[in-house]
Design a protein around this motif. Structure first.
Motif, PDB file in Angstrom:
ATOM      1  N   ALA A 148     116.949  81.078   4.526  1.00 46.85           N
ATOM      2  CA  ALA A 148     116.934  82.517   4.234  1.00 46.85           C
ATOM      3  C   ALA A 148     116.955  82.803   2.740  1.00 46.85           C
ATOM      4  CB  ALA A 148     118.134  83.190   4.910  1.00 46.85           C
ATOM      5  N   GLY A 149     117.117  81.765   1.930  1.00 45.49           N
ATOM      6  CA  GLY A 149     117.153  81.942   0.485  1.00 45.49           C
ATOM      7  C   GLY A 149     118.445  82.545  -0.018  1.00 45.49           C
ATOM      8  N   ILE A 150     119.497  82.508   0.826  1.00 48.33           N
ATOM      9  CA  ILE A 150     120.787  83.088   0.421  1.00 48.33           C
ATOM     10  C   ILE A 150     121.452  82.214  -0.641  1.00 48.33           C
ATOM     11  CG2 ILE A 150     123.116  83.678   1.236  1.00 48.33           C
ATOM     12  CD1 ILE A 150     121.843  84.364   3.935  1.00 48.33           C
ATOM     13  N   LEU A 151     121.308  80.895  -0.461  1.00 46.40           N
ATOM     14  CA  LEU A 151     121.914  79.965  -1.410  1.00 46.40           C
ATOM     15  C   LEU A 151     120.920  79.612  -2.505  1.00 46.40           C
ATOM     16  CD1 LEU A 151     123.751  77.558   1.038  1.00 46.40           C
ATOM     17  CD2 LEU A 151     124.725  79.428  -0.263  1.00 46.40           C
ATOM     18  N   SER A 152     121.416  79.438  -3.704  1.00 42.24           N
ATOM     19  CA  SER A 152     120.562  79.034  -4.811  1.00 42.24           C
ATOM     20  C   SER A 152     121.264  77.936  -5.603  1.00 42.24           C
ATOM     21  CB  SER A 152     120.245  80.230  -5.721  1.00 42.24           C
ATOM     22  OG  SER A 152     121.449  80.792  -6.225  1.00 42.24           O
ATOM     23  N   ALA A 153     120.471  77.170  -6.319  1.00 35.74           N
ATOM     24  CA  ALA A 153     121.024  76.059  -7.085  1.00 35.74           C
ATOM     25  C   ALA A 153     121.622  76.568  -8.399  1.00 35.74           C
ATOM     26  CB  ALA A 153     119.936  75.029  -7.364  1.00 35.74           C
ATOM     27  N   ALA A 154     122.856  76.111  -8.689  1.00 34.72           N
ATOM     28  CA  ALA A 154     123.495  76.419  -9.975  1.00 34.72           C
ATOM     29  C   ALA A 154     123.223  75.237 -10.904  1.00 34.72           C
ATOM     30  CB  ALA A 154     124.995  76.635  -9.780  1.00 34.72           C
ATOM     31  N   LEU A 155     122.087  75.292 -11.582  1.00 31.21           N
ATOM     32  CA  LEU A 155     121.652  74.154 -12.393  1.00 31.21           C
ATOM     33  C   LEU A 155     122.460  74.040 -13.677  1.00 31.21           C
ATOM     34  CD1 LEU A 155     117.776  74.565 -12.018  1.00 31.21           C
ATOM     35  CD2 LEU A 155     119.314  73.150 -10.657  1.00 31.21           C
ATOM     36  N   TRP A 198     125.246  70.434  -4.757  1.00 26.97           N
ATOM     37  CA  TRP A 198     124.213  70.349  -3.736  1.00 26.97           C
ATOM     38  C   TRP A 198     123.490  69.011  -3.777  1.00 26.97           C
ATOM     39  CZ3 TRP A 198     123.892  72.925   0.492  1.00 26.97           C
ATOM     40  CH2 TRP A 198     124.373  74.236   0.574  1.00 26.97           C
ATOM     41  N   THR A 199     123.269  68.478  -4.976  1.00 28.99           N
ATOM     42  CA  THR A 199     122.591  67.183  -5.082  1.00 28.99           C
ATOM     43  C   THR A 199     123.463  66.078  -4.481  1.00 28.99           C
ATOM     44  OG1 THR A 199     121.501  67.936  -7.114  1.00 28.99           O
ATOM     45  CG2 THR A 199     121.450  65.577  -6.656  1.00 28.99           C
ATOM     46  N   ALA A 200     124.783  66.161  -4.708  1.00 24.69           N
ATOM     47  CA  ALA A 200     125.700  65.196  -4.088  1.00 24.69           C
ATOM     48  C   ALA A 200     125.642  65.300  -2.569  1.00 24.69           C
ATOM     49  CB  ALA A 200     127.125  65.435  -4.586  1.00 24.69           C
ATOM     50  N   GLU A 201     125.492  66.527  -2.074  1.00 27.83           N
ATOM     51  CA  GLU A 201     125.368  66.737  -0.631  1.00 27.83           C
ATOM     52  C   GLU A 201     124.113  66.048  -0.096  1.00 27.83           C
ATOM     53  OE1 GLU A 201     126.461  68.558   3.113  1.00 27.83           O
ATOM     54  OE2 GLU A 201     127.563  68.515   1.221  1.00 27.83           O
ATOM     55  N   ALA A 202     122.994  66.197  -0.816  1.00 23.99           N
ATOM     56  CA  ALA A 202     121.741  65.559  -0.397  1.00 23.99           C
ATOM     57  C   ALA A 202     121.869  64.036  -0.429  1.00 23.99           C
ATOM     58  CB  ALA A 202     120.596  66.013  -1.309  1.00 23.99           C
ATOM     59  N   LEU A 203     122.471  63.504  -1.497  1.00 28.05           N
ATOM     60  CA  LEU A 203     122.645  62.052  -1.610  1.00 28.05           C
ATOM     61  C   LEU A 203     123.597  61.523  -0.547  1.00 28.05           C
ATOM     62  CD1 LEU A 203     122.866  61.679  -5.497  1.00 28.05           C
ATOM     63  CD2 LEU A 203     120.971  60.974  -4.017  1.00 28.05           C
ATOM     64  N   PHE A 204     124.641  62.295  -0.236  1.00 25.63           N
ATOM     65  CA  PHE A 204     125.564  61.880   0.821  1.00 25.63           C
ATOM     66  C   PHE A 204     124.827  61.761   2.150  1.00 25.63           C
ATOM     67  CE2 PHE A 204     128.010  63.295   4.510  1.00 25.63           C
ATOM     68  CZ  PHE A 204     128.890  62.222   4.617  1.00 25.63           C
ATOM     69  N   ASN A 205     123.937  62.720   2.445  1.00 20.34           N
ATOM     70  CA  ASN A 205     123.169  62.662   3.691  1.00 20.34           C
ATOM     71  C   ASN A 205     122.336  61.387   3.764  1.00 20.34           C
ATOM     72  OD1 ASN A 205     124.193  65.102   4.550  1.00 20.34           O
ATOM     73  ND2 ASN A 205     122.445  66.295   3.872  1.00 20.34           N
ATOM     74  N   LEU A 206     121.753  60.982   2.631  1.00 23.44           N
ATOM     75  CA  LEU A 206     120.976  59.744   2.600  1.00 23.44           C
ATOM     76  C   LEU A 206     121.878  58.529   2.788  1.00 23.44           C
ATOM     77  CD1 LEU A 206     118.522  60.468  -0.374  1.00 23.44           C
ATOM     78  CD2 LEU A 206     118.162  60.851   2.061  1.00 23.44           C
ATOM     79  N   LEU A 207     123.031  58.546   2.115  1.00 19.66           N
ATOM     80  CA  LEU A 207     123.979  57.430   2.245  1.00 19.66           C
ATOM     81  C   LEU A 207     124.532  57.345   3.662  1.00 19.66           C
ATOM     82  CD1 LEU A 207     125.880  57.865  -1.132  1.00 19.66           C
ATOM     83  CD2 LEU A 207     124.594  55.843  -0.439  1.00 19.66           C
ATOM     84  N   ASP A 208     124.838  58.493   4.248  1.00 18.48           N
ATOM     85  CA  ASP A 208     125.372  58.524   5.602  1.00 18.48           C
ATOM     86  C   ASP A 208     124.364  57.918   6.580  1.00 18.48           C
ATOM     87  OD1 ASP A 208     127.511  59.413   7.403  1.00 18.48           O
ATOM     88  OD2 ASP A 208     126.007  60.781   8.199  1.00 18.48           O
ATOM     89  N   ASN A 209     123.089  58.254   6.398  1.00 19.43           N
ATOM     90  CA  ASN A 209     122.044  57.653   7.231  1.00 19.43           C
ATOM     91  C   ASN A 209     121.966  56.147   7.022  1.00 19.43           C
ATOM     92  OD1 ASN A 209     121.162  59.911   8.587  1.00 19.43           O
ATOM     93  ND2 ASN A 209     119.032  59.685   7.967  1.00 19.43           N
ATOM     94  N   LEU A 272     117.995  68.731   5.506  1.00 23.31           N
ATOM     95  CA  LEU A 272     118.788  69.447   4.497  1.00 23.31           C
ATOM     96  C   LEU A 272     118.604  68.822   3.119  1.00 23.31           C
ATOM     97  CD1 LEU A 272     122.098  70.059   6.491  1.00 23.31           C
ATOM     98  CD2 LEU A 272     120.450  71.786   5.762  1.00 23.31           C
ATOM     99  N   ALA A 273     118.540  67.483   3.050  1.00 22.62           N
ATOM    100  CA  ALA A 273     118.335  66.811   1.764  1.00 22.62           C
ATOM    101  C   ALA A 273     117.033  67.264   1.128  1.00 22.62           C
ATOM    102  CB  ALA A 273     118.342  65.296   1.970  1.00 22.62           C
ATOM    103  N   ARG A 274     115.968  67.319   1.918  1.00 19.36           N
ATOM    104  CA  ARG A 274     114.673  67.749   1.384  1.00 19.36           C
ATOM    105  C   ARG A 274     114.723  69.192   0.884  1.00 19.36           C
ATOM    106  NH1 ARG A 274     109.784  68.772   5.401  1.00 19.36           N
ATOM    107  NH2 ARG A 274     111.153  70.554   5.764  1.00 19.36           N
ATOM    108  N   GLU A 275     115.351  70.087   1.666  1.00 20.90           N
ATOM    109  CA  GLU A 275     115.433  71.494   1.280  1.00 20.90           C
ATOM    110  C   GLU A 275     116.264  71.677   0.011  1.00 20.90           C
ATOM    111  OE1 GLU A 275     113.802  74.168   2.875  1.00 20.90           O
ATOM    112  OE2 GLU A 275     112.784  72.388   3.657  1.00 20.90           O
ATOM    113  N   ILE A 276     117.361  70.925  -0.098  1.00 24.50           N
ATOM    114  CA  ILE A 276     118.233  71.019  -1.276  1.00 24.50           C
ATOM    115  C   ILE A 276     117.478  70.597  -2.532  1.00 24.50           C
ATOM    116  CG2 ILE A 276     120.223  69.925  -2.410  1.00 24.50           C
ATOM    117  CD1 ILE A 276     121.543  69.888   0.427  1.00 24.50           C
ATOM    118  N   LEU A 277     116.717  69.514  -2.435  1.00 26.38           N
ATOM    119  CA  LEU A 277     115.963  69.028  -3.597  1.00 26.38           C
ATOM    120  C   LEU A 277     114.816  69.975  -3.944  1.00 26.38           C
ATOM    121  CD1 LEU A 277     116.013  65.279  -2.610  1.00 26.38           C
ATOM    122  CD2 LEU A 277     117.194  66.313  -4.549  1.00 26.38           C
TER     123      LEU A 277
END
Length: 311
Positions: A148-155, A198-209, A272-277
């Protein structure tokens, strides 16, 4: 002379009448043609492409353009509707199992006299199902907010090493339980403009897999390689691998490979990892060899010297 004037006047009137009749017939033909094209559009039939260099052909050409646009929008709406229906069906399926298990364990605890050991065992099983349900709900909330575009990256200009460490915090325990080693090769001085959370979240998803699908005693390697435009973070394992014809499927919502459906998971991690990146103008790729391992590569856009991002 007077007779001649009357004859000329009568001729002019006749010519005017003929011209009006011709223009009327032309207008009728034009109207009939346009109405016919509109009728075919309404009935969703193919509209003939005009080739003549006329006003009629020009108007019909515009109608064809409009019809094509309406058709594309209709197809997009139908596709969105289909995706929503599939998502609701998937969510219903994913939620159904833990709820059924919780009800079953609750019924057993209420209706049976159990010793303390068995009671603790059932409570632990129930807690696991509650955790699974909570994880599913949180994942779906993240998914809906991202879409929905509610969340945005805080770069921010942040350490990649610290972001990886943040991702590892959630993966160490599971890896240790399976005696899986994790090696990290990253220069602590590498900084990239990204959202650490958010990037840590994406990396965690990859590590969890990686932990989930790597056999006991396996190895996961994380390596960071700065490039000209992107900094690449490789997460490589020596697990079961992924068939090449499934590369495009694994990033879809709720997709799980048929042979691992019994494993814990809901099929949202890679999506989610793809969307976050993507939210950070980055991207993710995969390469794998079945039964030898998989490498997911995360690409984060570099920051150039003036503080702006490469584009």
């Amino acid at each position: 002379m007077k007779d001649m004037m009357l004859i000329l006047l009568a001729a002019a009137v006749v010519l005017l009448l003929i011209r009006n009749i011709y223009l009327h017939q032309k207008a009728v033909r034009f109207t009939d043609t346009i109405c016919g094209a509109l009728d075919r559009m309404i009935s969703r039939e193919a509209v003939r492409e005009p080739y003549e260099d006329t006003l009629e052909a020009k108007v019909q050409g515009k109608l064809n353009q409009y019809a094509s646009q309406v058709k594309a929008e209709r197809e997009e709406i139908m596709e969105t509707k289909r995706e929503i229906q599939e998502m609701v069906s998937d969510i219903s399926h994913q939620v159904k199992t833990p709820i059924a298990n919780i009800k079953m364990f609750h019924g057993i605890l209420q209706q049976h006299e159990l010793n303390e050991e068995k009671r603790e065992s059932f409570l632990k099983l129930m807690e696991g199902q509650i955790d699974k349900l909570d994880f599913l709900m949180q994942s779906m909330i993240q998914m809906s907010r991202l879409e929905a575009g509610i969340l945005s990256a805080a770069l921010e200009d942040a350490s990649v090493y610290q972001t990886i460490a943040r991702a590892l915090n959630g993966a160490w325990e599971k890896a240790e339980r399976k005696h899986i080693g994790i090696q990290v090769n990253c220069d602590p001085h590498i900084h990239v403009r990204h959202d650490p959370k958010w990037t840590a979240e994406a990396l965690f998803n990859l590590l969890d897999n990686a932990v989930k699908y790597t056999r006991e005693g396996g190895l996961i390697k994380i390596e960071v390689k700065p490039g000209e435009f992107y900094t690449r973070i490789d997460v490589a394992d020596n697990g079961k691998g992924i068939a090449k014809d499934r590369y495009h499927k694994i990033f879809q919502r709720f997709y799980r490979e048929p042979e691992i459906t019994s494993q814990e998971g809901v099929g949202l991690g890679l999506y989610l990892a793809r969307e976050i990146l993507s939210m950070q103008k980055g991207y993710i790729s995969v390469r794998s060899v079945p039964e030898k391992g998989t490498t997911f590569s995360v690409f984060l856009l570099n920051t150039v010297q003036d503080g702006t991002e490469n584009v």
